[in-house]
Design a protein around this motif. Structure first.
Motif, mmCIF file in Angstrom:
data_model
loop_
_atom_site.group_PDB
_atom_site.id
_atom_site.type_symbol
_atom_site.label_atom_id
_atom_site.label_comp_id
_atom_site.label_asym_id
_atom_site.label_seq_id
_atom_site.Cartn_x
_atom_site.Cartn_y
_atom_site.Cartn_z
ATOM 1 N N PHE A 110 0.699 -1.279 0.058
ATOM 2 C CA PHE A 110 0.123 -0.022 -0.009
ATOM 3 C C PHE A 110 0.881 1.314 0.017
ATOM 4 O O PHE A 110 0.419 2.340 0.398
ATOM 5 C CB PHE A 110 -0.788 0.016 1.075
ATOM 6 N N ALA A 111 2.137 1.320 -0.297
ATOM 7 C CA ALA A 111 3.115 2.368 -0.550
ATOM 8 C C ALA A 111 2.573 3.370 -1.656
ATOM 9 O O ALA A 111 2.417 3.084 -2.776
ATOM 10 C CB ALA A 111 4.333 2.068 -0.713
ATOM 11 N N GLY A 112 2.209 4.530 -0.932
ATOM 12 C CA GLY A 112 1.587 5.551 -2.019
ATOM 13 C C GLY A 112 0.236 5.004 -2.451
ATOM 14 O O GLY A 112 -0.084 5.522 -3.654
ATOM 15 N N HIS A 113 -0.708 4.433 -1.777
ATOM 16 C CA HIS A 113 -1.853 4.156 -2.044
ATOM 17 C C HIS A 113 -2.532 5.348 -2.621
ATOM 18 O O HIS A 113 -2.724 6.371 -1.842
ATOM 19 C CB HIS A 113 -2.636 3.544 -0.940
ATOM 20 N N PRO A 114 -3.234 5.540 -3.858
ATOM 21 C CA PRO A 114 -3.727 6.483 -4.427
ATOM 22 C C PRO A 114 -4.748 7.208 -3.804
ATOM 23 O O PRO A 114 -5.061 8.547 -3.677
ATOM 24 C CB PRO A 114 -4.070 5.942 -5.905
ATOM 25 N N THR A 115 -5.819 6.456 -3.018
ATOM 26 C CA THR A 115 -6.844 7.047 -2.425
ATOM 27 C C THR A 115 -6.304 7.698 -1.259
ATOM 28 O O THR A 115 -6.986 8.799 -0.917
ATOM 29 C CB THR A 115 -7.798 5.862 -2.098
ATOM 30 N N ALA A 116 -5.430 7.006 -0.282
ATOM 31 C CA ALA A 116 -4.884 7.729 0.852
ATOM 32 C C ALA A 116 -4.091 9.071 0.368
ATOM 33 O O ALA A 116 -4.329 10.039 0.849
ATOM 34 C CB ALA A 116 -3.927 6.900 1.543
ATOM 35 N N CYS A 117 -3.370 8.930 -0.760
ATOM 36 C CA CYS A 117 -2.563 10.131 -0.877
ATOM 37 C C CYS A 117 -3.584 11.110 -1.691
ATOM 38 O O CYS A 117 -3.266 12.423 -1.281
ATOM 39 C CB CYS A 117 -1.557 9.821 -2.346
ATOM 40 N N ALA A 118 -4.606 10.805 -2.085
ATOM 41 C CA ALA A 118 -5.657 11.972 -2.642
ATOM 42 C C ALA A 118 -6.287 12.651 -1.312
ATOM 43 O O ALA A 118 -6.199 13.823 -1.088
ATOM 44 C CB ALA A 118 -6.956 11.271 -3.366
ATOM 45 N N ALA A 119 -6.332 11.890 -0.331
ATOM 46 C CA ALA A 119 -6.606 12.557 0.928
ATOM 47 C C ALA A 119 -5.737 13.114 1.615
ATOM 48 O O ALA A 119 -5.808 14.387 2.009
ATOM 49 C CB ALA A 119 -6.945 11.357 2.152
ATOM 50 N N GLY A 120 -4.358 12.896 1.419
ATOM 51 C CA GLY A 120 -3.129 13.852 1.910
ATOM 52 C C GLY A 120 -3.192 15.014 1.355
ATOM 53 O O GLY A 120 -3.032 16.054 1.638
ATOM 54 N N VAL A 121 -3.337 15.008 -0.065
ATOM 55 C CA VAL A 121 -3.392 16.392 -0.896
ATOM 56 C C VAL A 121 -4.398 17.163 -0.439
ATOM 57 O O VAL A 121 -4.182 18.459 -0.037
ATOM 58 C CB VAL A 121 -3.440 15.941 -2.388
ATOM 59 N N ALA A 122 -5.579 16.634 -0.253
ATOM 60 C CA ALA A 122 -6.794 17.408 0.096
ATOM 61 C C ALA A 122 -6.619 17.840 1.742
ATOM 62 O O ALA A 122 -7.093 19.121 1.768
ATOM 63 C CB ALA A 122 -8.031 16.599 0.093
ATOM 64 N N ALA A 123 -5.927 17.207 2.439
ATOM 65 C CA ALA A 123 -5.838 17.696 3.753
ATOM 66 C C ALA A 123 -4.861 18.775 3.808
ATOM 67 O O ALA A 123 -5.097 19.675 4.604
ATOM 68 C CB ALA A 123 -5.296 16.373 4.609
ATOM 69 N N ILE A 124 -3.651 18.691 2.959
ATOM 70 C CA ILE A 124 -2.626 19.986 3.160
ATOM 71 C C ILE A 124 -3.579 21.266 2.471
ATOM 72 O O ILE A 124 -3.355 22.239 3.133
ATOM 73 C CB ILE A 124 -1.527 19.515 2.187
ATOM 74 N N GLU A 125 -4.390 20.878 1.452
ATOM 75 C CA GLU A 125 -5.012 22.124 1.047
ATOM 76 C C GLU A 125 -5.999 22.759 1.943
ATOM 77 O O GLU A 125 -6.327 23.724 2.095
ATOM 78 C CB GLU A 125 -5.937 21.539 -0.145
ATOM 79 N N THR A 126 -6.532 21.845 2.831
ATOM 80 C CA THR A 126 -7.560 22.359 4.001
ATOM 81 C C THR A 126 -6.736 22.976 5.050
ATOM 82 O O THR A 126 -6.879 24.187 5.297
ATOM 83 C CB THR A 126 -8.245 21.108 4.512
ATOM 84 N N TYR A 127 -5.532 22.472 5.382
ATOM 85 C CA TYR A 127 -4.789 23.256 6.097
ATOM 86 C C TYR A 127 -4.479 24.755 5.857
ATOM 87 O O TYR A 127 -4.631 25.663 6.541
ATOM 88 C CB TYR A 127 -3.285 22.541 6.456
ATOM 89 N N GLU A 128 -3.993 24.808 4.324
ATOM 90 C CA GLU A 128 -3.663 26.133 3.740
ATOM 91 C C GLU A 128 -5.048 26.979 3.573
ATOM 92 O O GLU A 128 -4.940 28.036 4.069
ATOM 93 C CB GLU A 128 -3.101 25.535 2.404
ATOM 94 N N GLN A 129 -5.835 26.376 3.098
ATOM 95 C CA GLN A 129 -7.013 27.258 2.626
ATOM 96 C C GLN A 129 -7.740 27.689 3.935
ATOM 97 O O GLN A 129 -8.454 28.708 4.059
ATOM 98 C CB GLN A 129 -7.912 26.632 1.699
ATOM 99 N N GLU A 130 -7.676 26.948 5.005
ATOM 100 C CA GLU A 130 -8.654 27.256 6.191
ATOM 101 C C GLU A 130 -7.868 27.886 7.052
ATOM 102 O O GLU A 130 -8.312 28.041 8.182
ATOM 103 C CB GLU A 130 -9.337 26.193 6.607
ATOM 104 N N GLY A 131 -6.684 28.163 7.080
ATOM 105 C CA GLY A 131 -5.697 28.900 7.796
ATOM 106 C C GLY A 131 -5.412 28.099 9.107
ATOM 107 O O GLY A 131 -5.513 28.714 10.117
ATOM 108 N N LEU A 132 -5.308 26.653 9.069
ATOM 109 C CA LEU A 132 -5.499 26.190 10.349
ATOM 110 C C LEU A 132 -4.191 26.032 10.996
ATOM 111 O O LEU A 132 -4.243 25.840 12.316
ATOM 112 C CB LEU A 132 -5.909 24.575 10.075
ATOM 113 N N VAL A 133 -2.878 26.074 10.257
ATOM 114 C CA VAL A 133 -1.731 26.339 10.988
ATOM 115 C C VAL A 133 -1.634 27.542 11.843
ATOM 116 O O VAL A 133 -1.156 27.395 12.786
ATOM 117 C CB VAL A 133 -0.372 26.151 9.954
ATOM 118 N N GLU A 134 -2.226 28.577 11.237
ATOM 119 C CA GLU A 134 -2.159 29.881 12.041
ATOM 120 C C GLU A 134 -3.188 29.845 12.997
ATOM 121 O O GLU A 134 -2.897 30.345 14.041
ATOM 122 C CB GLU A 134 -2.654 30.808 10.807
#
Length: 446
Positions: free
Chosen positions: A307-331
């Motif tokens: 399951f290295a680089g499982h595409p469905t899990a990686c899609a979740a990873g991309v969307a998670a990072i976009e969520t952190y960025e677009q919703e200002g969650l790190v800030e």
């Protein structure tokens, strides 16, 4: 036990009968069914709505309403749900590039797996191959995973409890002291000097020094500002790499993308999981420097997973990072973390059983004490695996009675809410904790 069985619903009964619970004697395994989630809350089968101030295992960093991640999972699952790691997919390529952008220093290439344990196992093998050495130097108050090598590298009481008759320790794991002035005979500077002497005395055999920048389940230990940079210098002086286990502290929990950045460190390898997808999918990553990546251009990377680089899990990873960025969650973690810190400091002033508050951002802990003068712990390290009900268990149970969930570990109440949390929800959690701490105050030595 009979009354417990009669109180269980059908799902809880089936789960109890047919599932082996983790990290527990099975007589103590009595899970409550969760049927729904809403924002930072979990909802039980009997209708209780519980404010989750643990993020479960410090992993549901996006809370439970990350629609962008849910949509990405559904779209990928309906398109290319899985292919073997030898093929390329858009989610993996995009995620790898994004990790190279947000990780500190010259970190560039990523190997994927499904858990923090596996990410650390991969880091060990990479460090050994790259350096030609075999020892991993970690610390006594640490947790790096449950498999043979990662548990052997851990200083957690669960390693000791496993016992050599069940799982002998993997050779080559050595342990040093922590920057923990509260519970150690060494101050942080001395702990660094001790590790330097260890590297000298081990000879040229140590491949890497492995640390959690802020220790997680072993007490939320917070190092001095210059600790990590100095540790990296010491490691490099002795030909060892620095591996930062950011499985808990990655993806904004401390108010920076990675806790290493708080301390101006540029690790040679970072391991991550948990917040990588907000735990909407199981995914972990081991990201290495450009120099290490170049080494494997002509040398075998002898590591892989179905399951290295499982595409469905990686899609979740991309969307998670976009969520952190677009919703200002790190800030948000930085800003709400400052508010949480001030509220917990005030709480500690009001309750004599709080010996110390530690942490940064939304990675916080309160260590409790029996004695205001001598800092005597309620819970010994061995109690993590003893099965004994401790004062800390009673404190967390009291908070749960008021519909706020904290987890406790090694005499510390761990305070790690989702990054979506608000000041109002901090106030709700602190109010529950205020009442719960009366239990530990009353249990203090006279």
């Amino acid at each position: 036990m009979a009354s417990q069985q009669s109180d269980r619903n059908e799902i809880e009964r089936l789960d109890r009968e047919y599932t082996l619970g983790t990290w527990t004697r099975q007589r103590d395994f009595d899970p409550t069914e969760i049927v729904d989630t809403e924002g930072p809350r979990i909802v039980t089968a009997n209708g209780d709505s519980i404010l989750d101030f643990s993020s479960q295992y410090v992993c549901t960093s996006l809370g439970y309403d990350a629609e962008r991640v849910v949509d990405a999972i559904a779209e990928q699952a309906s398109n290319v749900p899985y292919v073997a790691p030898g093929w390329s997919t858009e989610p993996r390529a995009r995620l790898s590039k994004k990790l190279a952008e947000i990780t500190p220093g010259s970190l560039k290439k990523t190997f994927y797996s499904t858990s923090g344990t596996e990410a650390n196992e991969a880091a060990f093998k990479i460090a050994r191959a790259y350096t030609g050495k075999y020892k991993i130097l970690s610390r006594y108050r640490s947790y790096h995973g449950a498999t043979a090598a990662s548990l052997s590298a851990s200083g957690d009481p669960r390693r000791v409890a496993q016992g050599p008759e069940i799982q002998p320790e993997v050779p080559g794991m050595v342990k040093g002291p922590d920057p923990y002035a509260y519970g150690s005979s060494l101050d942080p500077d001395q702990s660094l000097e001790y590790i330097e002497e260890m590297l000298q005395l081990e000879g040229d055999t140590v491949a890497a020094v492995l640390v959690e920048p802020l220790v997680g389940s072993n007490g939320v230990l917070t190092p001095p500002d210059d600790y990590l940079v100095r540790l990296q210098e010491i490691a490099h002086d002795h030909g060892a790499l620095l591996i930062c286990d950011e499985v808990m502290t990655g993806f904004g929990r401390t108010g920076e993308w990675f806790a290493s950045e708080l301390y101006d460190a540029e690790p040679d390898i970072i391991t991550m999981a948990k917040g990588l997808t907000g735990s909407y999918q199981p995914l972990a990553a081991t990201t290495v420097s450009e120099e290490i990546a170049e080494f494997f251009e002509d040398n075998l990377l002898n590591q892989g997973h179905t399951f290295a680089g499982h595409p469905t899990a990686c899609a979740a990873g991309v969307a998670a990072i976009e969520t952190y960025e677009q919703e200002g969650l790190v800030e948000n973690a930085r800003e709400i973390g400052e508010y949480l810190t001030s509220e917990l400091d005030a709480l500690a002033e009001r309750h004599p059983s709080v010996g110390e508050r530690r942490g940064v951002g939304l990675h916080q802990g309160l260590e409790l004490t029996r004695s205001e003068m001598e800092r005597v712990p309620f819970e010994e390290r061995s109690d993590k695996v003893s099965g004994r009900t401790t004062v800390l268990d009673e404190v967390s149970a009291h908070a749960l009675d008021n519909d706020v969930y904290f987890y406790t570990s090694v005499n510390t109440i761990v305070v790690t809410p989702p990054l979506t949390i608000s000041e109002t929800e901090v106030d709700e959690a602190v109010a529950a904790l205020e009442e719960a701490l009366e239990v530990s105050d009353a249990a203090m030595d006279a």
